[in-house]
Scaffold this motif. Structure first.
Motif, short mmCIF file in Angstrom:
data_model
loop_
_atom_site.label_atom_id
_atom_site.label_comp_id
_atom_site.label_asym_id
_atom_site.label_seq_id
_atom_site.Cartn_x
_atom_site.Cartn_y
_atom_site.Cartn_z
N PHE A 138 0.82 -1.22 0.00
CA PHE A 138 0.00 0.00 0.00
C PHE A 138 0.86 1.27 0.00
O PHE A 138 0.62 2.20 0.76
CB PHE A 138 -0.97 -0.01 1.21
CG PHE A 138 -1.72 -1.31 1.32
CD1 PHE A 138 -2.82 -1.55 0.51
CD2 PHE A 138 -1.30 -2.30 2.19
CE1 PHE A 138 -3.49 -2.76 0.57
CE2 PHE A 138 -1.97 -3.51 2.27
CZ PHE A 138 -3.07 -3.74 1.46
N GLY A 139 1.90 1.27 -0.84
CA GLY A 139 2.76 2.47 -0.96
C GLY A 139 3.96 2.45 -0.04
O GLY A 139 4.62 3.48 0.14
N SER A 140 4.29 1.29 0.55
CA SER A 140 5.39 1.23 1.52
C SER A 140 6.73 1.61 0.90
O SER A 140 7.65 2.00 1.62
CB SER A 140 5.49 -0.18 2.12
OG SER A 140 5.85 -1.11 1.12
N THR A 141 6.87 1.50 -0.42
CA THR A 141 8.16 1.84 -1.05
C THR A 141 8.19 3.30 -1.50
O THR A 141 9.17 3.74 -2.10
CB THR A 141 8.44 0.94 -2.27
OG1 THR A 141 7.40 1.12 -3.24
CG2 THR A 141 8.50 -0.53 -1.86
N GLY A 142 7.15 4.08 -1.22
CA GLY A 142 7.14 5.49 -1.56
C GLY A 142 6.66 5.73 -2.98
O GLY A 142 6.25 4.78 -3.67
N TYR A 143 6.74 6.99 -3.41
CA TYR A 143 6.20 7.34 -4.72
C TYR A 143 7.19 8.06 -5.62
O TYR A 143 7.05 8.05 -6.83
CB TYR A 143 4.93 8.18 -4.57
CG TYR A 143 3.85 7.40 -3.90
CD1 TYR A 143 3.10 6.47 -4.62
CD2 TYR A 143 3.61 7.53 -2.53
CE1 TYR A 143 2.13 5.70 -4.00
CE2 TYR A 143 2.65 6.76 -1.90
CZ TYR A 143 1.91 5.85 -2.64
OH TYR A 143 0.97 5.08 -2.03
N SER A 144 8.21 8.72 -5.04
CA SER A 144 9.15 9.44 -5.90
C SER A 144 10.20 8.47 -6.42
O SER A 144 10.34 7.36 -5.92
CB SER A 144 9.78 10.60 -5.14
OG SER A 144 10.37 10.11 -3.96
N PRO A 146 13.50 6.47 -6.93
CA PRO A 146 14.50 6.09 -5.93
C PRO A 146 15.78 6.90 -6.12
O PRO A 146 16.12 7.27 -7.24
CB PRO A 146 14.74 4.61 -6.21
CG PRO A 146 14.11 4.31 -7.52
CD PRO A 146 13.17 5.42 -7.86
N ALA A 147 16.49 7.22 -5.00
CA ALA A 147 17.74 7.98 -5.06
C ALA A 147 18.77 7.20 -5.85
O ALA A 147 18.85 5.98 -5.74
CB ALA A 147 18.24 8.26 -3.65
N THR A 148 19.54 7.90 -6.69
CA THR A 148 20.58 7.22 -7.47
C THR A 148 21.93 7.84 -7.13
O THR A 148 22.02 8.97 -6.66
CB THR A 148 20.33 7.40 -8.98
OG1 THR A 148 20.17 8.78 -9.25
CG2 THR A 148 19.09 6.65 -9.45
N GLU A 149 22.98 7.09 -7.41
CA GLU A 149 24.34 7.57 -7.17
C GLU A 149 24.66 8.76 -8.06
O GLU A 149 25.21 9.75 -7.64
CB GLU A 149 25.34 6.44 -7.47
CG GLU A 149 25.23 5.23 -6.55
CD GLU A 149 25.85 5.50 -5.19
OE1 GLU A 149 26.89 6.18 -5.15
OE2 GLU A 149 25.29 5.05 -4.17
#
Ligand SMILES: O=c1ccn([C@H]2C[C@H](O)[C@@H](COP(=O)(O)OP(=O)(O)OP(=O)(O)O)O2)c(=O)[nH]1
Length: 164
Positions: A138-144, A146-149
């Motif tokens: 239910f959205g536990s991984t967020g919506y934006s 993912p941060a990258t190197e």
């Protein structure tokens, strides 16, 4: 290569695949009707199937009708069981808030997709095995994103780097 399955059919108009390799075959309405804004209706297609056990047919919306006119299938994907011998019907909904939508007899209103399915053999256990996801959902991984190197081209970080 496209897999095929033999499906017995009784039909006023046989559903057709528009292109080789298409997943969905178009279903046509056998009646004319007008769907007022927000209105739904059970629309007959004139087709009945007998497919092998282990298969299901899903009735799903056509994207063009959805995008241009807001026409969708309320219960998408409508589930046609292998043992169902009745006429396939489509519960169409006009989601448009202002425009009525007219269906003419013979119009392609939805599509049907045949798929293999398994029945679950439910095995009751005291505790389920662990997994990487666990109970997160239910959205536990967020919506934006993912941060990258490496910052994306034109990002704030890259522009700051160029200035210094
Ligand atoms: O969009 C659909 C969905 C279902 N059906 C037919 C085929 C399906 O096998 C049968 C029953 O569908 P479902 O199991 O989804 O309906 P239900 O409300 O659970 O009814 P039932 O108690 O008859 O199973 O109705 C359609 O013609 N169109």
């Amino acid at each position: 290569m496209t897999q095929t399955v033999d499906v017995l059919i009784s039909a006023s108009s046989i559903p057709a695949y528009a292109h080789p390799g298409d997943a969905g075959a178009d279903l046509r309405s056998t009646i004319s009707l007008v769907l007022e804004p927000g209105e739904r209706a059970l629309v007959p297609t004139g087709v009945s199937f007998a497919m092998p056990d282990g298969y299901v047919a899903f009735v799903v919306p056509r994207s063009g009708l959805a995008t241009k006119h807001g026409i969708t299938v309320v219960n998408a994907p409508g589930t046609v069981d292998a043992g169902y011998r009745g006429e396939v019907k489509v519960t169409l909904l006009n989601t448009d808030k202002r425009e009525a939508y007219s269906v003419n007899a013979g119009d392609r209103i939805a599509q049907v997709i045949f798929m293999q399915v398994a029945q679950a053999n439910f095995i009751e256990v005291a505790e389920l095995p662990g997994s990487d996801r666990g109970a997160g959902g239910f959205g536990s991984t967020g919506y934006s994103a993912p941060a990258t190197e490496t910052p994306a081209a034109g990002s704030d970080e890259e522009l700051k780097g160029q200035k210094s």
